[in-house]
Enzyme design. Structure first.
Site, PDB file in Angstrom:
ATOM      1  N   ASP A  48       0.838  -1.213   0.000  1.00  0.00           N
ATOM      2  CA  ASP A  48       0.000   0.000   0.000  1.00  0.00           C
ATOM      3  C   ASP A  48       0.871   1.261   0.000  1.00  0.00           C
ATOM      4  O   ASP A  48       2.040   1.227   0.384  1.00  0.00           O
ATOM      5  CB  ASP A  48      -0.888   0.027   1.248  1.00  0.00           C
ATOM      6  CG  ASP A  48      -1.892  -1.106   1.248  1.00  0.00           C
ATOM      7  OD1 ASP A  48      -2.231  -1.589   0.152  1.00  0.00           O
ATOM      8  OD2 ASP A  48      -2.320  -1.501   2.352  1.00  0.00           O
TER       9      ASP A  48
HETATM   10  N1  URA Z   1      -1.263  -6.117   3.592  1.00  0.00           N
HETATM   11  C1  URA Z   1      -1.728  -4.862   3.701  1.00  0.00           C
HETATM   12  O1  URA Z   1      -2.744  -4.625   4.333  1.00  0.00           O
HETATM   13  N2  URA Z   1      -1.062  -3.863   3.090  1.00  0.00           N
HETATM   14  C2  URA Z   1       0.081  -4.064   2.407  1.00  0.00           C
HETATM   15  O2  URA Z   1       0.648  -3.111   1.892  1.00  0.00           O
HETATM   16  C3  URA Z   1       0.566  -5.374   2.302  1.00  0.00           C
HETATM   17  C4  URA Z   1      -0.126  -6.388   2.899  1.00  0.00           C
END
Ligand code: URA
Length: 241
Positions: free
Chosen positions: A101
């Protein structure tokens, strides 16, 4: 394995659409045989000829990046935000393996090897992805047990293959958890921790298989060594036996 038309297009000979035309018209051979159908899958060892000339396959490259916060995991962003690909000084068409993310930091692989990317991401290959999460709340066994048993995310059960409580701050009412998963659904770790009432404050991926961020500060990257790439491929081959 990758689609023939994509491999031809990626080698720079022509566009994807023209590659499809070349295939339909019988200009393309794979391992000595003319192929007319779309969607035939080839791997890194397949010999591909276009009009009798062997295709020069783009050299495969593999990068490990310590992704900073505030960078998008994509090859281009319609909001013109900085992408992980912008960080890497390489003119080839590399792309991220899976997704972190915008506000998640840590270990991200990038490559132009589609077969490798698929191997690393497919849950059946059971490649460990290890995250460290700072969460709101004082975590206990009652939060952790359901993570290991399985959490229903939109009708699909996902599990943490390991989950360890690293520390608790009783005053601030926060905890640090280490959580290992094999799949990579959108926002998976955040959604799993939300489901056990531990909303994520900060998330970092610290490890994929045996790869760690050792020696890489935030925003830094390096090429994987040949040995590391073959060790990663071997992990998958051993599991599939
Ligand atoms: N899980 C998440 O919630 N965010 C990420 O960036 C990677 C795995």
């Amino acid at each position: 394995m990758e689609r023939l038309q994509k491999v031809i297009a990626n080698s720079g000979v022509t566009s994807r659409r023209k590659a499809e035309e070349l295939i339909k018209k019988g200009h393309v051979k794979v391992d000595g045989k003319v192929v007319y159908e779309m969607g035939v899958k080839v791997d890194n060892r397949s010999v591909i000829e276009v009009d009798g000339k062997e295709l020069e396959r783009e050299e495969k490259v593999y990068y490990i990046l310590n992704k900073p916060r505030g960078v998008v995991t994509t090859t281009s962003d319609d909001k013109h935000r900085k992408t992980v690909v912008d960080i890497i000084d390489d003119k080839r068409r590399i792309y991220p393996v899976g997704r972190l993310d915008y506000d998640t930091t840590g270990l991200l692989l990038l490559t132009n090897d589609g077969e490798f990317a698929n191997y690393m991401m497919h849950p059946k290959n059971e490649i460990d992805k290890v995250y460290v999460a700072k969460v709101e709340g004082v975590a206990t066994g009652s939060n952790i047990v359901p993570l290991k048993k399985g959490i229903n995310l939109d009708g699909v059960i996902v599990k943490a293959t390991r989950c360890k409580l690293r520390s608790v701050d009783n005053e601030a009412k926060t905890s640090i958890l280490e959580i290992t998963i094999h799949d990579g659904k959108n926002h998976q770790v955040k959604r799993m921790l939300d489901a056990v009432y531990l909303p994520v404050i900060k998330l970092k991926r610290e490890r994929i298989a045996f790869l760690t961020l050792k020696g890489l500060k935030s925003g830094e990257y390096r090429k994987l060594t040949k040995k590391e790439v073959s060790q990663l491929y071997n992990l998958v081959n051993v599991k599939n036996k």
